[in-house]
Design a protein around this motif. Sequence first.
Motif: not given
Length: 355
Positions: A276-302
């Motif tokens: 939750v902090e890293e996505v904000a830092r990426i947008a604000a400090d690194e200027g990356k406005k387009n990201i994707a995210i996946c959750a490899p530790a979860f076998s099913a959406d929850c």
Amino acid sequence: MPDAAISAQKPVNAPADHPALPTEKIGILLANLGTPDNYDYWSMRRYLSEFLSDRRVIDYSPWLWQPLLQLVILTTRPSRSGAAYKSIWNHEAGESPLMTITRDQTTAIADTMQSQYGDRVMVDFCMRYGNPSTRSKVKAMIEAGCRKILFFPLYPHYAGATSATANDAFFRCLMDEKWQPAVRTVDPYFAHPQYIDALARSVETAYAKLKTKPDILLCSYHGVPKRYLMEGDPYHCQCQKTTRLLRERLGWDKTEIRTTFQSKFGPEEWLKPYTVEEVARIAADEGKKNIAICAPAFSADCIETLEEINEEIRESFEHAGGQQFTYIPCLNDDPAHIAALSAVIDENLQGWIQP
């Protein structure tokens, strides 16, 4: 899924008055974390009380933790968690998405096992917390004639708070059985080639639908206290390896993918960086406005993926100036995932049964 009817026969050379016994088979019991029966206050309170009372999850002294849990946390948290569950609830089926997806996974795996082994195997699922309970499913398998049971916690990575507590519950059930079956538990499959390939294919499929390739992919894993790592839990290292293997399979540069951790709970430090902090830092400090995210530790959406990632973490990114946020769903009952899980099962059945 188990059949309602159980065939029975007398043992060979048994006396005439010997009772018939169920035909022997092998049980394959899948296990996931669990889900409340509903999102109302009392359903949520029962579920959270069971979950947060597990010493594998919260290892503080019960003398200190239980009064805080029962008198403070469980007076307000069930309502907040219930609202989060309501936002993702499968209202048509009257259950959480985790329940729906785990049932679909079990049906698909059962079909695969049936095609390979016929009626010699029985496939079902249980939950560590809530229903269907591990105890009820172990008992049902033994009554159906399963003299061998393969217990499969659906966690790619090992952690004391996930795989270990699922195994604990399974073994406690066996303590009540007069005639225990032979059992095996499945090792973590975080580096299994078919699992990594299924993850990579899910990323490739998601990216192919986008007009612009994201600046970075975050692999967000459920967090644990940093202290657990220091005490010997291998979870952190296994998560890092999954990210590396995924990057290598995709053929990407190291700058295109990162590991983060979500779902922090309590006052102590957890594995970092926090998603939750890293996505904000990426947008604000690194200027990356387009990201994707996946959750490899979860076998099913929850709740942790559908509500926390796709709502709370998305909001954190957009509030910091992010513009394009792509959540890549868990592998769920995707055929490539079912094939990977079935391959893991086949490997663990060796010596017990042949196709």
